[in-house]
Design an enzyme around this catalytic site. Sequence first.
Site, PDB file in Angstrom:
ATOM      1  CB  SER A  67      -0.789  -0.036   1.524  1.00 39.68           C
ATOM      2  OG  SER A  67      -1.435  -1.146   1.282  1.00 39.68           O
ATOM      3  CD  GLN A  68      -0.780   7.099  -1.517  1.00 38.06           C
ATOM      4  OE1 GLN A  68      -2.448   6.242  -1.222  1.00 38.06           O
ATOM      5  NE2 GLN A  68      -1.007   8.251  -2.077  1.00 38.06           N
TER       6      GLN A  68
END
Length: 225
Positions: A67-68
Amino acid sequence: MVMIDEELMQRLRDRMVRQQLEARGIKDQRVLEAMRKIPRHLFVPQHLVERAYDDYPLPIGEGQTISQPYMVAWMTEILKPEPGQKVLEIGTGSGYQAAILCELGADVYTIEKNPLLAREAERRLAQLGYFPRIRIGDGTLGWPEEAPFQRIIVTAGAPSIPQPLLDQLDEGGRLVIPVGPSGMQMLTLVQKREGKLVTEEEGTCVFVPLVGRYGWKEEERGRFF
Ligand code: SAH
């Protein structure tokens, strides 16, 4: 072996925390501190090391993503894991989110359906001195033998909230999960208070699909994107 300049990585990490997290309103100092510390570049494929601290998710193989950074910080801030709490994560992926939870002192249980990713995550977490319990399997079923959990975090997009996870959430507990169809989900917080479920919508997000018995069906996968 690629030579990694650790001082450069620390500078990139400090900048990530300032520009991507603090600037966008992440305030929990413990979360910021954990993200300043964990070497995210060790959780991405070698050819992406230089992009590890950039402002987006990255591929980790097997069609999955890490994930970011902002998404990890935001979800963790909403989850509010306290030291010593039993935390269940669904979707181990690279193990980065699990490392953050371990660093915050949680007693981490994490489930990954892809055996290859699970084993890689376990190896890299151990190298960093983190030893969460890792199970290979369908996380939509939860981990009944270890329930209840004070905190549950799902890092893949679900069509609806899997009932087993609601059942395995402890009184006073918090469950954070992206819910919704292809391409965009609503990050949802569920709290269990006096046996009742209180649901709050936090904002939109985009995750890979949660595929399982109480998630998307394998044959629906193609329709997710
Ligand atoms: N938390 C991860 C990112 C997860 S990406 C990180 O920090 O890197 C989502 C992961 O969920 C993928 O690895 C995918 O294989 C896994 N996944 C999807 N459906 C699942 C299920 N039913 N049970 C467990 N893992 C699942």
